[in-house]
Design a protein around this motif. Structure first.
Motif, mmCIF file in Angstrom:
data_model
loop_
_atom_site.group_PDB
_atom_site.id
_atom_site.type_symbol
_atom_site.label_atom_id
_atom_site.label_comp_id
_atom_site.label_asym_id
_atom_site.label_seq_id
_atom_site.Cartn_x
_atom_site.Cartn_y
_atom_site.Cartn_z
ATOM 1 N N ARG A 185 41.900 33.260 28.472
ATOM 2 C CA ARG A 185 42.987 34.308 28.810
ATOM 3 C C ARG A 185 42.827 34.914 30.142
ATOM 4 O O ARG A 185 44.054 35.161 30.669
ATOM 5 C CB ARG A 185 42.965 35.129 27.843
ATOM 6 N N VAL A 186 41.656 35.048 30.698
ATOM 7 C CA VAL A 186 41.714 35.856 31.935
ATOM 8 C C VAL A 186 41.894 34.797 33.168
ATOM 9 O O VAL A 186 42.547 35.106 34.071
ATOM 10 C CB VAL A 186 40.161 36.283 32.057
ATOM 11 N N TYR A 187 41.203 33.400 33.145
ATOM 12 C CA TYR A 187 41.211 32.619 34.135
ATOM 13 C C TYR A 187 42.268 31.338 34.113
ATOM 14 O O TYR A 187 42.438 30.652 34.992
ATOM 15 C CB TYR A 187 39.779 31.921 34.502
ATOM 16 N N ALA A 193 53.192 34.307 38.983
ATOM 17 C CA ALA A 193 52.335 34.651 40.128
ATOM 18 C C ALA A 193 51.592 35.999 39.549
ATOM 19 O O ALA A 193 52.189 37.051 39.237
ATOM 20 C CB ALA A 193 53.222 35.212 41.466
ATOM 21 N N GLN A 194 50.418 35.661 39.066
ATOM 22 C CA GLN A 194 49.415 36.800 38.505
ATOM 23 C C GLN A 194 48.237 37.031 39.118
ATOM 24 O O GLN A 194 47.908 36.263 39.966
ATOM 25 C CB GLN A 194 49.316 36.411 37.057
ATOM 26 N N VAL A 195 47.727 38.241 38.804
ATOM 27 C CA VAL A 195 46.359 38.575 39.431
ATOM 28 C C VAL A 195 45.422 39.076 38.444
ATOM 29 O O VAL A 195 46.130 39.735 37.472
ATOM 30 C CB VAL A 195 46.908 39.552 40.719
ATOM 31 N N ARG A 196 44.396 38.984 38.492
ATOM 32 C CA ARG A 196 43.206 39.488 37.838
ATOM 33 C C ARG A 196 42.300 40.151 38.693
ATOM 34 O O ARG A 196 41.785 39.673 39.704
ATOM 35 C CB ARG A 196 42.156 38.419 37.056
ATOM 36 N N LEU A 197 42.105 41.449 38.454
ATOM 37 C CA LEU A 197 41.200 42.364 39.127
ATOM 38 C C LEU A 197 39.948 42.438 38.053
ATOM 39 O O LEU A 197 40.272 43.054 37.255
ATOM 40 C CB LEU A 197 41.733 43.608 39.542
ATOM 41 N N ILE A 198 38.697 41.963 38.831
ATOM 42 C CA ILE A 198 37.620 42.109 38.009
ATOM 43 C C ILE A 198 36.367 42.636 38.385
ATOM 44 O O ILE A 198 36.007 42.645 39.622
ATOM 45 C CB ILE A 198 37.155 40.728 37.522
ATOM 46 N N THR A 199 35.894 43.441 37.562
ATOM 47 C CA THR A 199 34.431 44.079 37.891
ATOM 48 C C THR A 199 33.596 44.278 36.883
ATOM 49 O O THR A 199 33.895 44.112 35.661
ATOM 50 C CB THR A 199 34.899 45.549 38.758
ATOM 51 N N CYS A 200 32.350 44.974 36.838
ATOM 52 C CA CYS A 200 31.379 45.161 35.827
ATOM 53 C C CYS A 200 31.842 46.446 35.259
ATOM 54 O O CYS A 200 32.603 47.439 35.571
ATOM 55 C CB CYS A 200 30.103 45.274 36.495
ATOM 56 N N ALA A 201 31.424 46.659 33.869
ATOM 57 C CA ALA A 201 31.585 47.780 32.960
ATOM 58 C C ALA A 201 30.759 47.883 32.007
ATOM 59 O O ALA A 201 29.735 47.245 31.911
ATOM 60 C CB ALA A 201 32.927 47.736 32.478
ATOM 61 N N GLY A 202 30.687 49.055 31.079
ATOM 62 C CA GLY A 202 29.690 49.044 30.421
ATOM 63 C C GLY A 202 28.339 49.592 30.602
ATOM 64 O O GLY A 202 28.338 50.432 32.029
ATOM 65 N N VAL A 216 38.777 43.996 33.157
ATOM 66 C CA VAL A 216 39.718 43.234 33.766
ATOM 67 C C VAL A 216 41.164 43.948 33.880
ATOM 68 O O VAL A 216 41.553 44.353 32.717
ATOM 69 C CB VAL A 216 39.637 41.902 33.016
ATOM 70 N N VAL A 217 41.695 43.786 34.881
ATOM 71 C CA VAL A 217 43.106 44.223 34.930
ATOM 72 C C VAL A 217 44.179 43.030 35.190
ATOM 73 O O VAL A 217 43.892 42.368 36.159
ATOM 74 C CB VAL A 217 43.427 45.020 36.317
ATOM 75 N N PHE A 218 45.096 42.923 34.285
ATOM 76 C CA PHE A 218 45.850 41.818 34.274
ATOM 77 C C PHE A 218 47.200 42.447 35.081
ATOM 78 O O PHE A 218 47.676 43.543 34.553
ATOM 79 C CB PHE A 218 46.005 41.394 33.023
ATOM 80 N N ALA A 219 47.736 41.418 36.034
ATOM 81 C CA ALA A 219 48.786 42.179 36.620
ATOM 82 C C ALA A 219 49.844 41.163 37.009
ATOM 83 O O ALA A 219 49.476 39.744 36.998
ATOM 84 C CB ALA A 219 48.614 42.855 37.965
ATOM 85 N N HIS A 220 50.931 41.040 37.415
ATOM 86 C CA HIS A 220 52.070 40.386 37.801
ATOM 87 C C HIS A 220 52.868 40.498 38.992
ATOM 88 O O HIS A 220 52.949 41.858 39.212
ATOM 89 C CB HIS A 220 52.906 39.726 36.553
ATOM 90 N N LEU A 221 53.215 39.957 39.732
ATOM 91 C CA LEU A 221 54.064 40.051 40.868
ATOM 92 C C LEU A 221 55.478 40.615 40.458
ATOM 93 O O LEU A 221 56.246 40.068 39.752
ATOM 94 C CB LEU A 221 54.407 38.667 41.818
#
Length: 222
Positions: A185-187, A193-202, A216-221
């Motif tokens: 789903r993420v990758y 045209a989509q973007v995933r912004l990803i970082t650590c959490a928890g 994970v932030v899911f976004a589109h153009l």
């Protein structure tokens, strides 16, 4: 940020108290369009992964644009990530494959830097562009420390080398346990045209020197 292979070289001190989170390191592995997304604490000086990589089928750049659907831009190198809501204005660095087959992480000592998987889609190009950033370092918060504040409908921008500013809208913001991360789903590549912004959490797990979750932030153009 996601699972984990080799962290940057060099020894870094362990956290001094429970309130201090370790720096995060983004790593990805790829073999014929297969991405393994991994994440380590920047303070882990070991050269071995803390956890085995997860893999998923994910298309790289140009191949995803064969039959693009919806709004998209031509390929162009990203220059700066701008997220007004959380005061992000950060330059990009390319994330490239190392000899181990994993992507090298952004510099752990630069708190205002984001990494882009340069063999994948560029932000605004048809496909899934992957952007990674540290949540904190050994001494301070980092570029994606407030990423969890984004909500559906929020906008962010990528200034590109071709002079265009690609505008994105957030579709969803989700947190996943690392042992239940939805790789496909993420990758997985998309015709849009989509973007995933990803970082650590928890929480920060001192035993494995890693965070327990990924944001994970899911976004589109637009």
């Amino acid at each position: 940020m996601a699972a984990s292979p080799p962290p940057p070289s060099g020894t870094q001190p362990a956290p001094s108290d429970e309130g201090t989170r370790s720096s995060t390191t983004w790593l990805w592995g790829a073999a014929f369009m297969v991405l393994a997304v991994l994440m380590l604490s920047g303070r882990n000086s070991s050269s071995d992964p803390a956890y085995p990589p997860r893999t998923t089928q994910a298309g790289a750049s140009a191949s995803s644009a064969a039959h693009p659907v919806g709004k998209h831009l031509p390929r162009s190198r990203p220059k700066r990530l701008l997220i007004p809501k959380i005061s992000v204005d950060a330059p990009f660095t390319d994330l490239a494959l190392g000899s181990s087959g994993h992507l090298q992480p952004p510099a752990a000592d630069d708190v205002n830097l984001v990494g882009w998987y340069a063999e994948g889609a560029s932000p605004g190009e048809a496909g899934t562009a992957i952007i990674a950033g540290h949540v904190d370092t050994a001494t301070s918060a980092a570029v994606f420390v407030d990423l969890s504040e984004l909500e559906k409908g929020d906008k962010f921008y990528v200034a590109r080398a071709d002079g265009r500013k690609a505008s994105f809208v957030v579709d969803d913001v989700e947190t996943f346990e690392k042992d239940d991360f939805p790789d496909r789903r993420v990758y997985a590549d998309t015709p849009q045209a989509q973007v995933r912004l990803i970082t650590c959490a928890g929480d920060y797990d001192r035993d494995v020197k890693d965070y327990t979750e990924n944001l994970v932030v899911f976004a589109h153009l637009i």
